[in-house]
Scaffold this active site. Structure first.
Site, short mmCIF file in Angstrom:
data_model
loop_
_atom_site.label_atom_id
_atom_site.label_comp_id
_atom_site.label_asym_id
_atom_site.label_seq_id
_atom_site.Cartn_x
_atom_site.Cartn_y
_atom_site.Cartn_z
N CYS A 194 13.40 10.79 7.10
CA CYS A 194 13.39 10.30 8.49
C CYS A 194 14.78 10.39 9.11
O CYS A 194 14.91 10.49 10.31
CB CYS A 194 12.90 8.86 8.52
SG CYS A 194 13.77 7.80 7.38
N GLU A 228 9.42 1.23 10.96
CA GLU A 228 10.45 2.24 10.65
C GLU A 228 9.76 3.59 10.77
O GLU A 228 8.97 3.96 9.90
CB GLU A 228 10.98 2.04 9.22
CG GLU A 228 11.64 0.71 8.97
CD GLU A 228 13.03 0.61 9.58
OE1 GLU A 228 13.49 1.58 10.20
OE2 GLU A 228 13.63 -0.46 9.46
N LYS A 269 0.85 -1.20 0.00
CA LYS A 269 0.00 0.00 0.00
C LYS A 269 0.88 1.25 0.00
O LYS A 269 1.44 1.62 1.03
CB LYS A 269 -0.92 0.04 1.23
CG LYS A 269 -2.03 1.07 1.02
CD LYS A 269 -2.60 1.63 2.29
CE LYS A 269 -1.87 2.86 2.77
NZ LYS A 269 -1.88 4.01 1.85
P1 NAD Z 1 2.14 8.33 7.85
O1 NAD Z 1 2.41 7.60 9.11
O2 NAD Z 1 1.12 9.39 7.84
O3 NAD Z 1 1.73 7.31 6.69
C1 NAD Z 1 2.53 6.21 6.35
C2 NAD Z 1 1.67 5.16 5.67
O4 NAD Z 1 0.73 4.67 6.62
C3 NAD Z 1 0.85 5.70 4.49
O5 NAD Z 1 0.82 4.75 3.47
C4 NAD Z 1 -0.52 5.87 5.11
O6 NAD Z 1 -1.56 5.78 4.18
C5 NAD Z 1 -0.57 4.69 6.08
N1 NAD Z 1 -1.54 4.81 7.16
C6 NAD Z 1 -2.12 5.94 7.65
N2 NAD Z 1 -3.00 5.63 8.61
C7 NAD Z 1 -2.99 4.29 8.75
C8 NAD Z 1 -3.68 3.37 9.58
N3 NAD Z 1 -4.56 3.78 10.49
N4 NAD Z 1 -3.40 2.05 9.47
C9 NAD Z 1 -2.49 1.62 8.59
N5 NAD Z 1 -1.81 2.44 7.74
C10 NAD Z 1 -2.06 3.77 7.82
O7 NAD Z 1 3.57 8.88 7.37
P2 NAD Z 1 3.88 9.80 6.11
O8 NAD Z 1 3.40 11.17 6.42
O9 NAD Z 1 3.45 9.13 4.84
O10 NAD Z 1 5.48 9.75 6.12
C11 NAD Z 1 6.25 10.54 6.93
C12 NAD Z 1 6.70 9.80 8.16
O11 NAD Z 1 7.38 8.60 7.81
C13 NAD Z 1 7.71 10.59 8.98
O12 NAD Z 1 7.40 10.49 10.34
C14 NAD Z 1 9.02 9.90 8.69
O13 NAD Z 1 10.01 10.05 9.68
C15 NAD Z 1 8.60 8.50 8.53
N6 NAD Z 1 9.59 7.74 7.79
C16 NAD Z 1 10.38 6.83 8.45
C17 NAD Z 1 11.36 6.13 7.76
C18 NAD Z 1 12.24 5.12 8.45
O14 NAD Z 1 12.80 4.30 7.76
N7 NAD Z 1 12.35 5.12 9.76
C19 NAD Z 1 11.55 6.37 6.40
C20 NAD Z 1 10.75 7.31 5.76
C21 NAD Z 1 9.76 7.98 6.48
#
Ligand code: NAD
Length: 449
Positions: free
Chosen positions: A261, A227, A152
């Site tokens: 991140c 992550e 997804k």
């Molecule tokens: P997000 O948590 O809003 O969304 C991530 C994914 O989760 C999306 O595909 C979203 O549709 C899905 N999602 C949202 N609600 C959900 C639910 N209730 N159940 C299951 N899935 C759900 O994050 P974002 O805004 O897309 O990305 C930014 C964040 O990601 C930042 O906090 C960043 O630090 C983190 N990030 C971490 C890493 C790492 O490797 N540690 C890498 C890249 C980004």
């Protein structure tokens, strides 16, 4: 319908149907049906299919890079590098398929064997900042271990994952092994998390959503890899090569417009070098080329959305030490910004996820470690010094999963990547990622007569 935007122009570049619960269940059922045959594919053949996928990514690299650049607003040069990494990741796991195996353990009365079993159907949920790259970090080891996948992508950036889905089929990977679903996190993501036929969730995203994923996974005792967010420290000692450190520092925060991140968004500088370093940092940041992502020279594009820009702006109060320029006209632009801060300020405590660097002074090594660790996050970080023993001491002392010395690099295909504390757990990339997509089974065979 989902309208997919180009953040540099604010124009719609695609209108897509979104999956709901029914379509998610159907995709899980397809992945479940494909699993028995896929797990039996001879390892060398699975490796060959993954290698073909890697080659197809290489052959279509320019198209994929353009899709990613337009959908995320990231500079084309960076998008090309990311797609290059996607191909490398598939090559790596193509080679790893038959190098990840069990053991024969000495016991009395028989032979004891361990096997590495695939988990089954895995749900892979990825964010919008490095869409295809992060998807590949999960798809590669998942397929190598013999799992089938429902991927997804984030709502804002589904286009490269859809194209990858086509390449998967072109590579000859059987239908149903990789399924791509465009849809809301609260619908498709949540359904993947709760569905009893999904054995594991590989999640990359915010700590807040990750917390919900972990709680939701508890109902079916799903495996999870999380992550999550970061607030990494770039620790600069006075004995470092300050020119080199300052020249590298902007890219550790402003790369991908700070939507990284691993962004070293807290720059900790030893008091004696603070003023000089700040001057050098401002000079270096002045040189960051912000503009049209399709321009080959561009180093920083816009933020992902208007809503995200609003959130990022809320972190900059008063007059910053530096504020760069942004292009006129449409696009979710935000300037490179440097603020002087203490570790108690909101800008130093929370993940901004935008091009905002907080510069914080420290007194000595112990103080540097205290500040670096005074955060709920623990993803990455850097130490800049000419003292090798101190570099290693501090690297061991920082509570984070991925550290670098005299470098800001965090990610390499063959080395483990992942967080400590509230940045998550489990490791991606390298051979370690295979641990997260397989389970150890022990079989004892009696040799008694
Ligand atoms: P997000 O948590 O809003 O969304 C991530 C994914 O989760 C999306 O595909 C979203 O549709 C899905 N999602 C949202 N609600 C959900 C639910 N209730 N159940 C299951 N899935 C759900 O994050 P974002 O805004 O897309 O990305 C930014 C964040 O990601 C930042 O906090 C960043 O630090 C983190 N990030 C971490 C890493 C790492 O490797 N540690 C890498 C890249 C980004």
């Amino acid at each position: 319908m989902l309208s997919v935007l180009n953040p540099a122009t604010e124009e719609s570049i695609a209108e897509l149907e979104q999956a709901g619960v029914e379509e998610t269940d159907a995709a899980i059922a397809r992945a479940k049906a494909a699993f028995p045959a896929w797990r039996k594919v001879a390892p060398t053949d699975r490796g060959r299919l993954l290698r073909r996928l890697a080659t197809l990514v290489e052959e279509n690299a320019e198209e994929l890079a353009r899709i990613e650049s337009r959908n995320v607003g990231k500079p084309i040069s960076g998008a090309r590098a990311e797609i290059g990494m996607v191909a490398q990741v598939f090559h790596f796991y193509a080679g790893a398929v038959d190098k990840h195996y069990g053991e024969q353990i000495p016991v009395g009365g028989g032979v004891d064997l361990t096997f590495r079993e695939p988990l089954g159907v895995v749900g892979l949920i990825v964010p919008w900042n490095f869409p295809l790259n992060i998807a590949s970090w999960k798809i590669g080891p998942a397929l190598a271990c013999g799992n089938t996948v429902v991927l997804k992508p984030a709502e804002l950036t589904p286009l490269s994952a859809l194209r990858l889905g086509e390449l998967v089929l072109e590579a000859g990977i059987p239908e149903g092994v990789v399924n791509v679903l465009v849809g809301k996190g609260s619908v498709v993501g949540a359904r993947l998390v709760e569905h009893p036929d999904v054995a594991k969730i590989g999640f990359t995203g915010s700590t807040e959503v990750g917390r919900g994923v972990m709680a939701g996974a508890a109902a079916t005792i799903k495996r999870v890899t999380l992550e999550l967010g970061g607030k990494s420290a770039n620790v600069v000692f006075a004995d470092a090569d300050l020119e080199r450190t300052a020249a590298a520092a902007p890219y550790a925060v402003f790369d991908n417009a700070g939507q990284d991140c691993c962004a070293r968004s807290r720059i900790l500088v030893e008091r004696g070098a603070y003023d000089r370093f700040l001057d050098l940092l401002v000079d270096a940041t002045r040189g960051v080329k912000v503009g049209d992502p399709e321009d080959e020279a561009t180093e920083m594009g816009p933020l992902i959305s208007a809503a995200h820009r609003e959130g990022v702006s809320s972190y900059v109060e008063g007059e910053p030490a530096f504020r760069g320029d942004t292009p006129d006209g449409p696009g979710f632009w935000f300037p490179c910004t440097i603020v002087e801060a203490t570790n108690e300020d909101r800008v130093a405590r929370e993940e901004v996820f935008g091009p905002v660097a907080a510069v914080i002074p420290f007194e000595d090594e112990a103080d540097a470690l205290r500040i670096a660790n005074e955060t709920p996050y623990g993803l990455s970080g850097s130490i800049w010094t000419r003292d090798g023993a101190r570099a290693l001491r501090v690297a061991r002392g920082v509570e984070a999963g991925v550290l670098s010395v005299n470098s800001n690099s965090s990610v390499r295909v063959s080395t483990p990547f992942g967080g400590m504390k509230q940045s998550g757990f489990g490791r991606e990339l390298g051979m370690q990622a295979l641990e997260g997509y397989s389970e150890v089974k022990n079989v004892f065979i009696s040799t008694e007569e």
